[in-house]
Design an enzyme around this catalytic site. Structure first.
Site, PDB file in Angstrom:
ATOM      1  N   CYS A 186      14.966   7.317   8.876  1.00 48.28           N
ATOM      2  CA  CYS A 186      13.889   8.163   8.376  1.00 48.28           C
ATOM      3  C   CYS A 186      12.778   7.356   7.702  1.00 48.28           C
ATOM      4  CB  CYS A 186      14.422   9.229   7.423  1.00 48.28           C
ATOM      5  SG  CYS A 186      15.674  10.282   8.170  1.00 48.28           S
ATOM      6  N   GLY A 236       8.297  16.568  13.140  1.00 44.95           N
ATOM      7  CA  GLY A 236       7.870  15.819  11.971  1.00 44.95           C
ATOM      8  C   GLY A 236       8.909  14.757  11.637  1.00 44.95           C
ATOM      9  N   GLY A 247      15.561  20.270  14.471  1.00 46.86           N
ATOM     10  CA  GLY A 247      16.438  20.792  13.431  1.00 46.86           C
ATOM     11  C   GLY A 247      17.137  19.744  12.604  1.00 46.86           C
ATOM     12  N   ALA A 299      20.757  16.994  11.920  1.00 47.29           N
ATOM     13  CA  ALA A 299      21.828  16.172  12.490  1.00 47.29           C
ATOM     14  C   ALA A 299      22.779  15.794  11.359  1.00 47.29           C
ATOM     15  CB  ALA A 299      21.256  14.917  13.136  1.00 47.29           C
ATOM     16  N   MET A 305      16.970  15.726   8.852  1.00 49.60           N
ATOM     17  CA  MET A 305      16.273  16.907   9.359  1.00 49.60           C
ATOM     18  C   MET A 305      14.865  16.560   9.780  1.00 49.60           C
ATOM     19  SD  MET A 305      17.492  19.943   6.798  1.00 49.60           S
ATOM     20  CE  MET A 305      19.248  20.274   6.640  1.00 49.60           C
ATOM     21  N   ASP A 337      10.232  10.658  10.610  1.00 50.84           N
ATOM     22  CA  ASP A 337      10.160   9.299  11.137  1.00 50.84           C
ATOM     23  C   ASP A 337      11.250   9.095  12.183  1.00 50.84           C
ATOM     24  OD1 ASP A 337      10.186   6.165  11.061  1.00 50.84           O
ATOM     25  OD2 ASP A 337       8.512   6.692   9.761  1.00 50.84           O
TER      26      ASP A 337
END
Length: 238
Positions: free
Chosen positions: A191, A89, A173, A175, A161, A91
């Site tokens: 994002c 999920g 997960g 970063a 995330m 961007d």
């Protein structure tokens, strides 16, 4: 319920190789669950937590907008960066040296079946870790990840995330920017959120470099507490 989590540190590893490895672990867990349901068995499902540091790479989630990547492939190549469209999920995001990337591959049936809670726990793990460095980090409403100075003109993101979950099994997960080169974030809209900055732990602390291994240890400590998990260190596969 199996709350043992096998931890592997993959070191510096190519994004696609790591993605393939994640997929293999993810599929193994799902296969056990499918077989249990089909045959009425009760074989425990494994849980994994991968640490990795990637070469410069940009990844675009399923719902992402390619326009949030602000440069073309030639510019990326000149910067030594690669690009992938992936199945998480979120961007667009960036991974690179100086960043701690964590991929928990968990069967949430072993913990709790709540994706919202799962994401909040990952955020809390980072928030508690940063607090140990004297940094007040927090959530930003409607924006997954961990931020500083939320609600001010100086709001900036320190941890991104994005996850994928199927049959309550997670992959991908977080970063966390620890010693990241923030110049690489200028080539995208992080994002997909315009007008907000990105930061790194070493910048916030005014240090040339932060001990990455120390940060990893603190993250795992808080992960184990939040998820009530037993961590077992495993040697990374070659």
């Amino acid at each position: 319920m199996n709350k043992i989590v096998a931890v592997q540190d993959l070191g510096h590893k190519d994004y696609k190789e790591t993605w393939d490895y994640q997929e293999a672990l993810f599929n193994d867990v799902v296969d056990v669950k499918v077989k249990n349901r089909r045959e009425g068995t009760h074989v425990e499902t494994p849980n994994h937590f991968l640490y990795v540091e990637h070469p410069h790479v940009y990844t675009l989630g399923k719902s992402g907008d390619i326009d949030n990547l602000l440069v073309d492939e030639k510019v990326l190549a000149a910067k030594g960066a690669t690009f992938y469209k992936i199945n998480r999920g979120g961007d667009i995001t960036y991974h690179g040296p100086g960043q701690i990337v964590g991929y928990p591959i968990l069967d949430l049936d072993n913990f709790f079946t709540d994706i919202h809670k799962y994401l909040r726990f990952l955020e809390e793990m980072v928030i508690l870790t940063l607090a140990e460095y004297g940094i007040k980090a927090e959530r930003s409403e409607g924006e997954t990840g961990v931020w500083l100075d939320v609600g001010t003109p100086f709001a900036r993101k320190i941890c991104a995330m994005g996850i994928r979950a199927s049959r309550w099994v997670t992959m991908h997960g977080f970063a966390l920017n620890v010693n990241a080169d923030l110049g690489y974030f200028d080539m995208m809209i992080p994002c997909g959120i315009k007008g907000k900055a990105v930061t790194s732990l070493h910048v916030e602390l005014g240090k040339k470099e932060v001990d990455v291994e120390e940060v990893k240890t603190k993250l795992l400590k808080h992960f184990a507490t939040l998820f009530e998990a037993e961590l077992v260190q495993e040697k990374a596969e070659a």
